[in-house]
Design an enzyme around this catalytic site. Structure first.
Site, PDB file in Angstrom:
ATOM      1  CB  SER A 141      18.009  45.602  30.383  1.00  0.00           C
ATOM      2  OG  SER A 141      18.534  46.712  29.919  1.00  0.00           O
ATOM      3  CE1 TYR A 154      22.610  42.781  29.906  1.00  0.00           C
ATOM      4  CE2 TYR A 154      22.478  45.054  29.083  1.00  0.00           C
ATOM      5  CZ  TYR A 154      22.147  44.163  30.175  1.00  0.00           C
ATOM      6  OH  TYR A 154      21.600  44.255  31.461  1.00  0.00           O
TER       7      TYR A 154
HETATM    8  N1  LIG Z   1      22.769  47.773  36.737  1.00  0.00           N
HETATM    9  C1  LIG Z   1      22.233  48.262  35.853  1.00  0.00           C
HETATM   10  O1  LIG Z   1      22.290  49.280  35.048  1.00  0.00           O
HETATM   11  C2  LIG Z   1      21.162  47.221  35.060  1.00  0.00           C
HETATM   12  C3  LIG Z   1      20.434  47.562  33.999  1.00  0.00           C
HETATM   13  C4  LIG Z   1      19.337  47.012  33.557  1.00  0.00           C
HETATM   14  C5  LIG Z   1      19.402  45.507  33.857  1.00  0.00           C
HETATM   15  N2  LIG Z   1      20.277  45.165  34.763  1.00  0.00           N
HETATM   16  C6  LIG Z   1      20.276  43.668  34.932  1.00  0.00           C
HETATM   17  O2  LIG Z   1      19.918  43.408  36.370  1.00  0.00           O
HETATM   18  C7  LIG Z   1      20.594  42.269  36.726  1.00  0.00           C
HETATM   19  C8  LIG Z   1      21.240  42.239  38.087  1.00  0.00           C
HETATM   20  O3  LIG Z   1      22.534  42.887  37.829  1.00  0.00           O
HETATM   21  P1  LIG Z   1      23.081  44.106  38.917  1.00  0.00           P
HETATM   22  O4  LIG Z   1      23.059  45.320  38.211  1.00  0.00           O
HETATM   23  O5  LIG Z   1      22.345  43.904  40.142  1.00  0.00           O
HETATM   24  O6  LIG Z   1      24.636  43.765  38.923  1.00  0.00           O
HETATM   25  P2  LIG Z   1      25.660  43.021  39.869  1.00  0.00           P
HETATM   26  O7  LIG Z   1      25.448  43.501  41.082  1.00  0.00           O
HETATM   27  O8  LIG Z   1      26.507  42.702  38.961  1.00  0.00           O
HETATM   28  O9  LIG Z   1      24.847  41.591  40.137  1.00  0.00           O
HETATM   29  C9  LIG Z   1      24.890  40.333  39.194  1.00  0.00           C
HETATM   30  C10 LIG Z   1      24.533  39.300  40.227  1.00  0.00           C
HETATM   31  O10 LIG Z   1      24.585  38.139  39.230  1.00  0.00           O
HETATM   32  C11 LIG Z   1      25.597  37.287  39.857  1.00  0.00           C
HETATM   33  N3  LIG Z   1      26.318  36.350  38.541  1.00  0.00           N
HETATM   34  C12 LIG Z   1      26.978  36.921  37.881  1.00  0.00           C
HETATM   35  N4  LIG Z   1      27.350  35.773  36.883  1.00  0.00           N
HETATM   36  C13 LIG Z   1      26.882  34.749  37.619  1.00  0.00           C
HETATM   37  C14 LIG Z   1      26.874  33.445  37.082  1.00  0.00           C
HETATM   38  N5  LIG Z   1      27.777  32.886  36.135  1.00  0.00           N
HETATM   39  N6  LIG Z   1      26.416  32.474  38.111  1.00  0.00           N
HETATM   40  C15 LIG Z   1      25.600  33.010  39.012  1.00  0.00           C
HETATM   41  N7  LIG Z   1      25.375  34.210  39.397  1.00  0.00           N
HETATM   42  C16 LIG Z   1      26.068  35.070  38.571  1.00  0.00           C
HETATM   43  C17 LIG Z   1      26.644  37.820  40.857  1.00  0.00           C
HETATM   44  O11 LIG Z   1      26.900  37.139  41.869  1.00  0.00           O
HETATM   45  P3  LIG Z   1      28.431  36.395  41.731  1.00  0.00           P
HETATM   46  O12 LIG Z   1      29.184  37.375  41.184  1.00  0.00           O
HETATM   47  O13 LIG Z   1      28.468  36.065  43.154  1.00  0.00           O
HETATM   48  O14 LIG Z   1      28.093  35.149  40.886  1.00  0.00           O
HETATM   49  C18 LIG Z   1      25.455  38.973  41.062  1.00  0.00           C
HETATM   50  O15 LIG Z   1      24.881  38.727  42.143  1.00  0.00           O
HETATM   51  C19 LIG Z   1      21.073  41.526  35.665  1.00  0.00           C
HETATM   52  O16 LIG Z   1      20.385  40.626  34.907  1.00  0.00           O
HETATM   53  C20 LIG Z   1      21.292  42.896  34.950  1.00  0.00           C
HETATM   54  O17 LIG Z   1      21.504  42.596  33.292  1.00  0.00           O
HETATM   55  C21 LIG Z   1      21.035  45.846  35.519  1.00  0.00           C
END
Ligand SMILES: NC(=O)c1ccc[n+]([C@@H]2O[C@H](COP(=O)([O-])OP(=O)(O)OC[C@H]3O[C@@H](n4cnc5c(N)ncnc54)[C@H](OP(=O)(O)O)[C@@H]3O)[C@@H](O)[C@H]2O)c1
Length: 263
Positions: A141, A154
């Protein structure tokens, strides 16, 4: 049908960035193993991808915070020699400051964002090295280099992901294993709602769609970038930051304190 590139295991594939990676990688010619907790969402996505691309898609419902479930995913990575790409994407975050945060929730965040990512990498990489082929994409991130923006734990977990990726690159580049750290800025996914700050609270000008984010990150991957920051328009700023770090590195350990610390 496109060429076959092996199998990509994508964590956090049930929504957001991970679901887009799954779809894009299948179109590129990867079979898939999709990992997350929500089996229904994984099954729906798998059916759609199989229908659209004819690729084989396996789903592995696993809570990566659960040691036994994590071990099952590690076993898959160790045993399935068709796996050529690991996308460490599963992660959670929040904006709550230290004084408002529950330390147990912070520890669970570290378990997922750091420990699970580390264990999955350890499970995958020896096979990649043995076969002289493989890649790991780690979703970090921008808070990994700007930890003041959201919750400090985080930011700390994402700084770990960046540092770990840089170190892995140094160790593995000459062994046929590619490493990429992707540093998304704010991206329109469930992440924000889950973390307690719904997307509507953000200025639209700083939020990218998950599709644009992944497409840009894959361009960076194709170019062999170690660090990809899709939302940073002036790439020279990262190059200067990285050059300053590299220039400092040989001077960071000496036998005498710097003159400015003379008592
Ligand atoms: N969105 C942003 O602004 C942003 C910015 C920078 C970095 N990121 C990073 O991008 C990555 C993906 O996030 P996203 O933005 O796509 O958010 P998201 O839509 O909430 O996706 C998170 C994913 O992780 C899974 N997950 C959560 N807890 C888990 C667990 N205990 N075991 C297995 N799977 C788990 C969730 O699926 P289930 O609930 O089905 O388990 C979901 O598929 C993360 O690492 C986040 O830190 C996001």
């Amino acid at each position: 049908m496109t060429q076959h590139l092996g199998t990509a295991l994508v964590t956090g594939a049930s929504s957001g960035i991970g679901a887009v990676y799954a779809e894009r990688l299948a179109r590129r010619g990867y079979d898939l193993v999709l990992v997350a907790r929500n089996r229904d969402r994984l099954a729906t996505l798998a059916a759609r991808i199989t229908n659209d691309t004819r690729r084989s898609v396996e789903i592995l419902d696993a809570d990566l915070n659960d040691r036994n479930a994590l071990a099952a995913v590690e076993a898959k990575l160790k045993e399935d020699a068709s796996i050529t790409l690991l996308v460490n994407n599963a992660g959670v975050g929040t904006h709550t400051p230290l004084l408002d945060s529950d330390v147990d929730a912070m520890t669970r965040m570290i378990d997922l964002n750091v420990t699970a990512l580390t264990r999955l990498t350890y499970a995958a990489v020896p096979g990649f090295v043995g076969r002289g082929n493989g890649a790991v994409i780690n979703i970090a991130s921008i808070v990994g280099i700007a930890p003041e923006i959201l919750n400090g734990v985080y930011g700390g977990t994402k700084a770990f992901v960046l540092a770990f990726s840089q170190s892995l690159h140094r160790e593995l580049a000459d062994k046929g294993v590619r490493i990429q750290a992707v540093l998304p800025g704010a991206t329109a996914t469930d992440f924000w709602e889950t973390g307690g700050l719904p997307l509507e609270n953000l200025d639209k000008a700083i939020v990218m769609s998950a599709g644009d984010l992944v497409d840009a990150a894959l361009v960076g991957f194709d170019r062999g970038e170690l660090v990809t920051i899709p939302s940073l328009h002036d790439g020279a700023k990262w190059d200067a930051y990285e050059a300053a770090r590299q220039a400092m590195a040989p001077e960071l350990s000496t036998d005498t304190p710097a003159a400015r610390y003379a008592a």
